[in-house]
Write a protein that holds these residues in place. Sequence first.
Motif, PDB file in Angstrom:
ATOM      1  N   GLU A 121       5.595  -8.743   9.928  1.00 39.09           N
ATOM      2  CA  GLU A 121       6.701  -8.425   9.025  1.00 39.09           C
ATOM      3  C   GLU A 121       6.357  -8.839   7.597  1.00 39.09           C
ATOM      4  O   GLU A 121       6.684  -8.130   6.646  1.00 39.09           O
ATOM      5  N   MET A 122       5.699  -9.989   7.449  1.00 43.65           N
ATOM      6  CA  MET A 122       5.299 -10.445   6.117  1.00 43.65           C
ATOM      7  C   MET A 122       4.318  -9.462   5.488  1.00 43.65           C
ATOM      8  O   MET A 122       4.422  -9.138   4.306  1.00 43.65           O
ATOM      9  N   ALA A 123       3.380  -8.967   6.271  1.00 44.05           N
ATOM     10  CA  ALA A 123       2.419  -7.997   5.751  1.00 44.05           C
ATOM     11  C   ALA A 123       3.134  -6.716   5.320  1.00 44.05           C
ATOM     12  O   ALA A 123       2.842  -6.172   4.244  1.00 44.05           O
ATOM     13  N   ASP A 124       4.071  -6.233   6.133  1.00 44.87           N
ATOM     14  CA  ASP A 124       4.840  -5.040   5.756  1.00 44.87           C
ATOM     15  C   ASP A 124       5.668  -5.299   4.505  1.00 44.87           C
ATOM     16  O   ASP A 124       5.779  -4.429   3.630  1.00 44.87           O
ATOM     17  N   PHE A 125       6.263  -6.482   4.423  1.00 40.25           N
ATOM     18  CA  PHE A 125       7.066  -6.865   3.263  1.00 40.25           C
ATOM     19  C   PHE A 125       6.208  -6.831   1.996  1.00 40.25           C
ATOM     20  O   PHE A 125       6.601  -6.277   0.963  1.00 40.25           O
ATOM     21  N   TYR A 126       5.005  -7.406   2.071  1.00 43.18           N
ATOM     22  CA  TYR A 126       4.114  -7.399   0.909  1.00 43.18           C
ATOM     23  C   TYR A 126       3.662  -5.989   0.568  1.00 43.18           C
ATOM     24  O   TYR A 126       3.639  -5.603  -0.601  1.00 43.18           O
ATOM     25  N   TYR A 127       3.295  -5.208   1.578  1.00 41.32           N
ATOM     26  CA  TYR A 127       2.870  -3.830   1.341  1.00 41.32           C
ATOM     27  C   TYR A 127       3.977  -3.061   0.610  1.00 41.32           C
ATOM     28  O   TYR A 127       3.730  -2.417  -0.415  1.00 41.32           O
ATOM     29  N   GLN A 128       5.195  -3.124   1.138  1.00 41.08           N
ATOM     30  CA  GLN A 128       6.303  -2.398   0.515  1.00 41.08           C
ATOM     31  C   GLN A 128       6.601  -2.931  -0.880  1.00 41.08           C
ATOM     32  O   GLN A 128       6.947  -2.169  -1.788  1.00 41.08           O
ATOM     33  N   THR A 129       6.439  -4.235  -1.078  1.00 38.66           N
ATOM     34  CA  THR A 129       6.658  -4.820  -2.400  1.00 38.66           C
ATOM     35  C   THR A 129       5.607  -4.314  -3.389  1.00 38.66           C
ATOM     36  O   THR A 129       5.939  -3.955  -4.523  1.00 38.66           O
ATOM     37  N   PHE A 130       4.346  -4.270  -2.969  1.00 37.91           N
ATOM     38  CA  PHE A 130       3.293  -3.730  -3.844  1.00 37.91           C
ATOM     39  C   PHE A 130       3.623  -2.291  -4.251  1.00 37.91           C
ATOM     40  O   PHE A 130       3.485  -1.917  -5.416  1.00 37.91           O
ATOM     41  N   ILE A 131       4.035  -1.468  -3.282  1.00 40.33           N
ATOM     42  CA  ILE A 131       4.338  -0.067  -3.558  1.00 40.33           C
ATOM     43  C   ILE A 131       5.519   0.059  -4.514  1.00 40.33           C
ATOM     44  O   ILE A 131       5.469   0.826  -5.487  1.00 40.33           O
ATOM     45  N   THR A 132       6.583  -0.699  -4.270  1.00 42.59           N
ATOM     46  CA  THR A 132       7.750  -0.599  -5.154  1.00 42.59           C
ATOM     47  C   THR A 132       7.458  -1.185  -6.532  1.00 42.59           C
ATOM     48  O   THR A 132       7.991  -0.695  -7.533  1.00 42.59           O
TER      49      THR A 132
END
Length: 116
Positions: free
Chosen positions: A65-76
């Motif tokens: 979940e942390m990895a997905d959170f960071y990925y989505q944060t980078f994209i946004t």
Amino acid sequence: MIKSSIVIDVDLDENRVPENIEWRASESTAEAPQKAKAMMVGFWDGQEKTALRIDLWTQKMMVDEMADFYYQTFITMADTFDRATRQTELVNEMKAFANSFIDKFREIQMRDNKAS
């Protein structure tokens, strides 16, 4: 002038580790506070030219979940930078990094799962 508020409540355990994060916003249509396992808030001090960040996550936050959170944060973050600057070349580099990050994370997860 219209004023909008965001309220964040964090329940801490005896070691001051977040157990529960809830937030609500005055402009939201949600009636109840929204739960979150993690949060990132950033402020820019224009006078000092420095960023202040508040990053918190609960013990319930899983590594994937942390990895997905960071990925989505980078994209946004890239999308926001695009809207603010129209620096397409840099935006594309940020998104390429985000994609490389999540791909590498998944590769490591698969490798570690096979080793277990």
